[in-house]
Every structure is written in C-alpha cells, then in structure tokens.
Enzyme design. Structure first.
Site, PDB file in Angstrom:
ATOM      1  N   ASP A 496       0.837  -1.200   0.000  1.00 21.58           N
ATOM      2  CA  ASP A 496       0.000   0.000   0.000  1.00 21.58           C
ATOM      3  C   ASP A 496       0.870   1.246   0.000  1.00 21.58           C
ATOM      4  O   ASP A 496       2.097   1.181   0.135  1.00 21.58           O
ATOM      5  CB  ASP A 496      -0.995   0.005   1.165  1.00 21.58           C
ATOM      6  CG  ASP A 496      -0.342   0.150   2.523  1.00 21.58           C
ATOM      7  OD1 ASP A 496       0.872   0.438   2.575  1.00 21.58           O
ATOM      8  OD2 ASP A 496      -1.031  -0.020   3.549  1.00 21.58           O
ATOM      9  N   ILE A 497       0.231   2.408  -0.216  1.00 24.09           N
ATOM     10  CA  ILE A 497       0.952   3.681  -0.291  1.00 24.09           C
ATOM     11  C   ILE A 497       1.260   4.176   1.126  1.00 24.09           C
ATOM     12  O   ILE A 497       0.376   4.200   1.982  1.00 24.09           O
ATOM     13  CB  ILE A 497       0.113   4.731  -1.045  1.00 24.09           C
ATOM     14  CG1 ILE A 497      -0.138   4.258  -2.481  1.00 24.09           C
ATOM     15  CG2 ILE A 497       0.801   6.085  -1.051  1.00 24.09           C
ATOM     16  CD1 ILE A 497      -1.059   5.166  -3.274  1.00 24.09           C
ATOM     17  N   GLU A 539      -6.197   2.051  -0.537  1.00 26.20           N
ATOM     18  CA  GLU A 539      -4.899   2.199  -1.189  1.00 26.20           C
ATOM     19  C   GLU A 539      -4.097   0.905  -1.081  1.00 26.20           C
ATOM     20  O   GLU A 539      -2.876   0.901  -1.187  1.00 26.20           O
ATOM     21  CB  GLU A 539      -4.113   3.367  -0.559  1.00 26.20           C
ATOM     22  CG  GLU A 539      -3.579   3.145   0.829  1.00 26.20           C
ATOM     23  CD  GLU A 539      -4.577   3.480   1.932  1.00 26.20           C
ATOM     24  OE1 GLU A 539      -4.144   3.687   3.072  1.00 26.20           O
ATOM     25  OE2 GLU A 539      -5.789   3.508   1.665  1.00 26.20           O
TER      26      GLU A 539
END
Length: 623
Positions: A496-497, A539
């Site tokens: 994920d970011i 995300e």
C-alpha cells in the site's frame, strides 16, 4: 385540571389491565408496553405513552433506554417527529457510553429516519446513518450491518458519489441471507435504494423497475406505508420518462391506498400533489390547479414540510402557465418563506425567484433566473453522463440480477423438496419440467442480454481499471488451489501507499485518485500478463505471481518499490513524491489457502511499515 384527570385515568386503566407498571423494575414494563402498542391503535398507544413518565420510573438505565426507543418509534409512526427525535436523543444518551449494542445502532438509524421525514435533507439525516454504519461494522450483527449499509446507500445519490452508494449496496447483497426466509424488509430496501441510485444517474427505466420490485415485495407483507412510498417513487420516475399511463396508474394506486388505509392521514395529500404534477406536465393547467389546491388544503395532515413547500411552487407554476401571474407570485413567495428548504434544490429555488421577479415586473431578473435554471440542468446532465457513475450502476445491475437468481434458485429448491413429499408423481414431474424450462429460459435470456456487457465490469475496480476485491480474491483462490495441486511455487505481494491520508489531506481526494491510477500503471509494467493484480482496499493492492520463486518475487517487489520511489507522479501544476511498503510471502507445502498467505503478507507489510516504510519485507517464518 381536566388534562391531569385524563392522564391519571389512562395510567389507571393501563395498571388495571397490565399490573404493576408503575413500580416495575424489570423487563416486565417494557414487555407490557410492547404488547400494548402491538394490540392497540397508534392513537391509543400514543395517549398511554404520553402519560407515562419514564424518567420518574424505577427502571434500570438500560430499560429506560429501551423504553425511550420504543416511545420514539410510536411517536415516529404518529408523525410526532420532534417527540420521536427527543426520545431517540434520550435513549442514545444512555447507551452511548456502554459497549456497542443493537439498541445504539437502531437508535441512530431510526433517528435518521425521523429527521428524513422532517427535512428530506441528506446532509442532516445522513449524519446518524454514517454513525450507525461505523458502529455496525464493529458489532457482530450481520442483519443490522445489512440494514445500516442499505440505509447509507441513500446518502450517495449525487451523480459524483453514486458509486459509493452502489458499493454499499453490493456489500449489503453479499451479506443478505438468500434463503426462503429472507427478511422481506431488507430485500425491499435493497430494491428501493437501488432504484434511488439509478434515478440519480439518469437511468430512470431501471429506477422505475427497482421501485416496482420493492413495491411488489412489500405487498407480500401488506406494508401499506412502504407500498405507498414506492408508488410515489414509481410515479416520479414515470413522470421523468413521460409515461403518462404509468404515472396515472400510480396515482390510482395511491388513491386506493389512501381509501383503504385511513390511518395514514397524509396519503390523500400526496395523491393530490402527484395528480397535480402529472396535470402540470401534460399542460392540463386548470386540473393541475384544482389538485394542488386540494393538496395544500390537506397540508396539516403531513409533517413532511419539504413536500408542502414544494406544493406551493408547483401551484405557482400552474398559475403562471394558466396566465395568472399575480396568484403565481403569491404562491412563489409562500414557497420562499421556508428558509429551511433544501439548498441543493437550486432549480426549484430559481424558478420561484423567476416567478417572484416577474410578479414585480422585473423581467430582466426573471429571464436571468430562468437562464440559471437552464445552466443548472445542464450541469446536472454533465454529472450524470460521467462514465464512473454509469459504469458503477451497470456493474451493480449485473450483481443485482445475480442476487435475484440466487433468491430464485433457493426458492425453487425449497419448493421442489415440498413437492417430492406429495403423492401425485405425474403432477410433480410435470411441475418440475415447467420449473426447469422456466429457469432455463430465464438463464438464457439473462446470459444473452447481460453477460457480454457486464462480466468485465463486474470484475473491474471502478477507479483503477484492474481487478476489484471480489474478483481478485475469487481468482486468487483458484490460482493457489491449482498451485497446491500441481506443487508449483506461488508468491503473494501485499502493498500500500505510505502516508496516503496525507496526500488526500494536502491535495484533495481528486489528486489521491489520480495517484492511485498512476501507481496502478507503474505496477502493471513491473509484472507479467499472467500475474494477478487487484485493488482490495482503499490504497491496498494484492499481486499473485504464479510459478514464481521467492528469489524472483523479491526482485519484482524491489523493482516495483524502486519504480515508485524514484520518480514523482506529474499532475497538472503538481508533482507528487510518494513511496510504497510491500509484504511478501511464498507458498510452502503446508499452506492451505489464499487467506493464510494474505495474513502472512499483511504481517510482513506491517513490519515494513514499522521499520521505516519504503521497504520490501519477506515473511520469514516457516509455514
């Protein structure tokens, strides 16, 4: 003095019939009030409830909260909305400090409905619905979570947010019991919410169809209040479609319900209001005036002020179109007296402004207001034709059809079991044949009409264009099962970011969405066409690499991390630098499922975050 005697008499009668309420200290009191409300008219129950002082009783705190909730429902049914909201307020005040419960969630949902009836304003009634959903997700009650999801779907009827409502409905359908004992109200509410979302993106045929399904479902339990509401919605869709036969048919059904259900005092108000609207649309202005005047004469029968205020504007339009501008101006000014009228209904407000200006002979202001009406309608149409809204609605249509087919299959299976116990074997065989043929024709029709159009959309994430959560987990499970069977290596990457919330907070959700799209393109370039890549959360992304060793997966993961970290994403006037953290695990001999692998990858991802982010972390524990 007389009021005190009446109050005392009511309590005494209740005590004689159901002793001993006054000094009850257990659930006896609550049970007796429930029994009384179930077996008496709303007016009788209201009289008793109004006379009973909950705060001065010696009930426990939770019993008082349950009683306040019950009182709120009775007040709501009687359309004493301020009293209903006050009762829910008192119940919430007691249970909010306790662990999350059914009572807390139901209080928020019911209070939101009372606010809806009072204001018809989503910005007000959706506050409680969102709270209810937040609590329902933390609470172990699937039925209540389904209810909260469905009611929250109504909060996203703007074309730009309708996809969020559709996601909630898709989740509600996943949770809904498909057995023959399905909660009729839940099923009908799903159809109702679906119709509402279709309506908001201009798919009025589908909107009408789903409102009609909701109406037929509530007919099964003779719920006349909701039957009337669905006829109102069906009428509104028929009006937009210009289908006057369907519109008049709905008005006939509304008037019949008003006649057969006199306990609902406002049915005639809405029936006349709708009769006026169809007359206005078909240029029968004198008939429209007669019906709008009838509706306004009955305004005291309804607590839904939004529709009363709307009635003044409709009558103003009818007067204007029939050449009576003075009367039209008076009605338009009456409309504008409601300072709480929904501010998002800009076209209605502008039409009233135009009529008032015309009445004052300010023709330039009147024409400008009408031009603004045209601009507003144009902007709404532009929102509606956006692909995201339409595509989400189409994908939901496919899932809804699948949901209905599952309901049908369960019902047919149950009916078949019942039939096999009958004595007439020949009749059973013939009936089975008919059922099979019907089901076969339905399946063929569905496949021909929907499969090509919707299959890809039903598997695709609306924002990024890659596999959505449902398809990723479904196909991923098959890949893992195949790898276990063939004894082949498989690697799973979860990433994920880093600090994605900061991007949204700093630049806004539009930039956040653009970042997710750019990330998706880069990640796609780092993997092969045979690999599975899907978005499984906001995300959060999952990559499954078939026939890929641990060493190869580490190289791919590092290449992906470097690709993101080394080059900023360029947007209009903005450069976004961001990184990702990745958790990696590899299928071992003892692994049983995709779920196990995701848990391990998630643990590795957590360690990558905890040790500084922008890292690839391998799950090292032997599986």
């Amino acid at each position: 003095m007389f009021a005190t005697i009446i109050k005392t008499t009511i309590i005494c009668v209740f005590l004689i019939c159901f002793p001993p309420v006054a000094q009850a200290s257990s659930n006896n009191t609550l049970a007796k009030f429930k029994d009384y409300s179930a077996n008496h008219t709303t007016a009788e129950t209201l009289a008793l409830f109004t006379a009973f002082e909950i705060s001065s009783s010696n009930l426990s705190a939770i019993e008082r909260a349950e009683l306040y909730f019950l009182f709120g429902q009775v007040y709501e049914k009687a359309r004493k909305l301020d009293l209903a909201i006050q009762s829910y307020d008192k119940s919430i005040a007691i249970v909010k400090a306790l662990p999350v419960s059914d009572l807390l969630i139901n209080n928020y949902l019911e209070r939101s409905y009372a606010v809806y009836l009072k204001t018809n304003n989503p910005s007000l009634y959706c506050i409680d619905r969102k709270k209810a959903l937040l609590y329902a997700r933390r609470h172990a009650n699937t039925e209540l979570l389904t209810k909260a999801l469905t009611q929250n779907a109504f909060c996203y009827d703007n074309p730009s947010t309708v996809y969020l409502g559709i996601e909630l409905l898709d989740e509600a359908m996943e949770l809904t019991d498909k057995s023959d004992k399905i909660n009729v109200n839940r099923k009908a509410m799903i159809y109702n919410a679906t119709g509402n979302l279709y309506r908001s993106v201009g798919l009025h045929e589908l909107g009408y169809s789903n409102f009609e399904k909701a109406y037929q479902t509530w007919m099964e339990v003779n719920d006349k209040q909701d039957m009337f509401n669905m006829q109102y919605n069906m009428f509104s869709e028929a009006l937009v479609l210009g289908d006057w036969d369907k519109a008049n048919s709905s008005i006939t059904a509304q008037l019949l319900l008003a006649k057969t259900a006199p306990e609902f005092k406002d049915f005639y108000f809405f029936s006349y209001l709708n009769a006026g609207r169809v007359a206005l649309q078909t240029q029968a202005y004198d008939k429209a005036i007669v019906n709008f005047e009838k509706a306004i004469s009955l305004k005291h029968t309804t607590s839904e002020q939004y529709f009363v205020t709307s009635g003044y504007l409709y009558l103003a339009l009818a007067y204007m179109r029939s050449g009576q501008p003075e009367k039209a101006a008076i009605m338009a000014q009456q409309f504008k007296l409601d300072t709480d009228f929904r501010k998002d209904k800009k076209t209605m407000i502008l039409k009233a402004d135009a009529i008032v200006a015309f009445g004052k002979k300010d023709h330039v202001a009147a024409v400008n207001a009408l031009f603004k009406v045209i601009d507003e309608v144009e902007q709404e149409n532009q929102k509606i034709i956006k692909n995201k809204a339409i595509n989400s609605a189409m994908a939901h249509s496919a899932k809804l059809t699948e949901f209905e087919n599952e309901l049908l299959e369960n019902k047919l299976a149950i009916n078949e079991l019942m039939l096999t116990s009958a004595q007439d074997k020949e009749r059973i065989a013939n009936l089975k044949l008919t059922l099979y043929v019907t089901l076969l024709l339905t399946a063929i029709g569905f496949l021909l009409h929907y499969l090509k159009t919707f299959k890809q959309q039903a598997q695709t994430d609306f924002l990024t264009g890659i596999a959505n959560r449902r398809h990723t987990l479904s196909k991923g499970t098959k890949l893992i099962e195949e790898a276990i069977k063939c004894k082949q290596p498989v690697s799973v990457i979860l990433f994920d970011i880093d600090d994605f919330k900061a991007i949204n907070d700093t630049y806004g959700h539009q930039v956040g969405d653009a970042t997710l799209k750019a990330l998706t393109k880069r990640a796609t370039n780092c993997i092969s066409r045979n690999d599975l890549f899907g978005r499984i959360g906001g995300e959060e992304f999952l990559i499954i690499l078939p026939n890929t060793s641990e060493k190869e997966a580490l190289v791919i993961s590092e290449r992906l991390r470097e690709s993101i970290a080394s080059t900023p994403i360029k947007l209009t006037n903005t450069k976004i630098n961001f990184t990702i953290s990745l958790g990696l695990t590899v299928l071992k001999n003892e692994s049983k499922s995709l779920g196990e692998l995701i848990k391990k990858a998630d643990f590795a991802l957590y360690q990558a975050k905890d040790s500084g982010k922008n890292k690839v972390n391998l799950f090292l524990q032997t599986i």
